[in-house]
Design an enzyme around this catalytic site. Structure first.
Site, PDB file in Angstrom:
ATOM      1  N   GLU A 205       0.807  -1.219   0.000  1.00 53.59           N
ATOM      2  CA  GLU A 205       0.000   0.000   0.000  1.00 53.59           C
ATOM      3  C   GLU A 205       0.841   1.270   0.000  1.00 53.59           C
ATOM      4  O   GLU A 205       0.340   2.357   0.268  1.00 53.59           O
ATOM      5  CB  GLU A 205      -0.966  -0.035   1.191  1.00 53.59           C
ATOM      6  CG  GLU A 205      -1.912  -1.228   1.073  1.00 53.59           C
ATOM      7  CD  GLU A 205      -2.864  -1.381   2.240  1.00 53.59           C
ATOM      8  OE1 GLU A 205      -2.795  -0.559   3.178  1.00 53.59           O
ATOM      9  OE2 GLU A 205      -3.679  -2.314   2.215  1.00 53.59           O
ATOM     10  N   LYS A 339     -15.528  -1.431   2.397  1.00 59.12           N
ATOM     11  CA  LYS A 339     -14.768  -1.950   1.252  1.00 59.12           C
ATOM     12  C   LYS A 339     -15.770  -2.509   0.250  1.00 59.12           C
ATOM     13  O   LYS A 339     -16.459  -3.494   0.535  1.00 59.12           O
ATOM     14  CB  LYS A 339     -13.800  -3.050   1.702  1.00 59.12           C
ATOM     15  CG  LYS A 339     -12.627  -2.534   2.527  1.00 59.12           C
ATOM     16  CD  LYS A 339     -11.787  -3.690   3.043  1.00 59.12           C
ATOM     17  CE  LYS A 339     -10.497  -3.189   3.703  1.00 59.12           C
ATOM     18  NZ  LYS A 339      -9.753  -4.299   4.344  1.00 59.12           N
TER      19      LYS A 339
END
EC number: 4.2.1.11
Length: 429
Positions: A205, A339
């Site tokens: 990330e 999400k």
């Protein structure tokens, strides 16, 4: 009517070099919507099912040709000719077509790609930016970013048990200034790590993954970077953690094993451990501070920290309204991580955000560790006035795509754009 006249699914690659699903939806007017779906590394056991081929001779079994085939055959036949502006009806059609509780037949990756592409096509047809199409005239709040600048756990090969150490710029009056603050801290941290001879390689990330000896050493170094960049920890910038505690919880023994620190802790002891970190550092948010199945531990943590720290359920709630409803009724956590691929359609995503807000929970819109250049979550964050977004560090273009889209949205909004800062944590005292 914005009639759907063509649907094309394809296999593309995500930011980790793994296959994922992309979909184009073409309308009668000639406009097109394109969307690509993300994929997670640490996943909740109750997430909607991401359909993979399992053919070890292709992409180590991670191909998505079955999901793509479902788009190009069954799904295409079911929604061809339908009105793209009827998002809820389209999503319900997909859910009914799949016919399973966890979207395991068609695959949540196939369904989400279509759901997102339909929305993008409909927004284009309406002549509206996507955030405005989602949220109408009330969409004007930019989110406070949760910037993952140090990776541990499942996102890195180091001795940190906590998966993410994040910064949240809160004293700024615009998203643009908040982003600058984060970037300057990221570069200050890189210099500190380099000077110590530590690794400045980045993880999935975009955060650094150095080998700190403890979680406290890591937090101290992040605070040092904040100050080196000219900001005040606790005033200008707050800290956030993602423990991803399910990853180091041993259910049989009922213990949390912090291997990096040689600790074995009960739920109550781990809650005390986290409370101690919150006493020492300006931590405003903890995600998955207990394992997804340890609801008693979650209750203990919520009673201990729930009025002063945002306690975010990710693996716990998996963007699912049924599970969130149960959590709200039992007083578990005070926030939900959103999400889109955990649930598989935009309509269900928006329902989870709405349920959280009605209950006084915050909602944090989130990326996955396997991302693409698709920036839909930036538009969702503004369209729903969520107030917070979690989309990685200040490197890797798959993360920057979301931040840059938020810059464009803020520019588009002009004087009516707002940045909530500490106001994003409206349920804390």
């Amino acid at each position: 009517m914005s009639a759907i006249v063509d649907i094309i699914g394809r296999e593309v690659l995500d930011s980790r070099g793994n296959p994922t699903v992309e979909c184009d939806v073409l309308l009668e007017s000639g406009v097109m919507g394109r969307a690509a779906v993300p994929s997670g590394a640490s996943t909740g056991s109750r997430e909607a099912i991401e359909l993979r081929d399992g053919d070890k001779s292709r992409y180590l079994g991670k191909g998505v040709l079955k999901a793509v085939e479902h788009i190009n055959t069954e799904i295409s036949e079911a929604i061809m000719g339908l009105d793209a502006s009827e998002q809820a009806f389209l999503d319900r059609t997909l859910i009914d077509l799949d016919g399973t509780e966890n979207k395991g037949r068609l695959g949540a990756n196939a369904m989400l790609a279509v759901s997102m592409a339909v929305a993008k096509a409909a927004a284009e047809e309406a002549g509206l930016p996507l955030y405005r199409y989602f949220g109408g005239s009330g969409a004007m709040q930019l989110p406070v970013p949760m910037m993952n600048i140090v990776n541990g756990g499942a996102h890195a090969n180091n001795s940190l048990d906590i998966q993410e150490f994040m910064i949240m710029p809160v004293s700024q009056t615009s998203f643009r200034e908040a982003l600058r603050c984060g970037a300057e801290i990221f570069h200050a941290l890189k210099k500190i790590l380099a000077d110590k001879g530590m690794s400045t390689a980045v993880g999935d990330e975009g955060g650094f993954a150095p080998n700190f000896s403890s979680n406290e050493e890591c937090l101290n170094t992040v605070v040092q970077a904040i100050e080196k960049a000219g900001y005040r920890a606790g005033e200008d910038v707050l800290l956030a953690l993602d423990c991803a505690a399910s990853e180091f919880y041993h259910e049989g023994e009922g213990v949390y094993q912090l291997e990096g620190e040689g600790l074995k802790l009960s739920s109550t002891q781990f809650a005390d451990y986290l409370a101690n970190l919150c006493d020492k550092f300006p931590i405003v948010s903890i995600e998955d501070g207990m394992a997804e199945g340890d609801w008693d531990g979650w209750k203990t943590l919520t009673e201990k920290l729930g009025t002063r720290v945002q306690l975010v359920g990710d693996d716990l709630f998996v963007t699912n309204t049924k599970i969130l409803k149960e959590g709200i009724e039992k007083g578990i956590g005070n926030s939900i991580l959103i999400k889109i691929n955990q649930i598989g359609t935009l309509t269900e995503t928006f329902a989870a955000i709405e349920m959280a807000k009605r209950a006084g929970y915050t909602a944090v819109i989130s990326h996955r560790s396997g991302e693409t250049e698709d920036s839909t979550i930036a538009d969702i964050a503004v369209g729903t006035n969520a107030g917070q977004i979690k989309t990685g560090s200040l490197s890797r273009s798959d993360r920057m795509a979301k931040y840059n889209q938020l810059l464009r949205i803020e520019e588009d909004l002009g004087d009516i754009a707002s940045y909530p800062g500490k106001g994003a944590f409206y349920n804390l005292r």
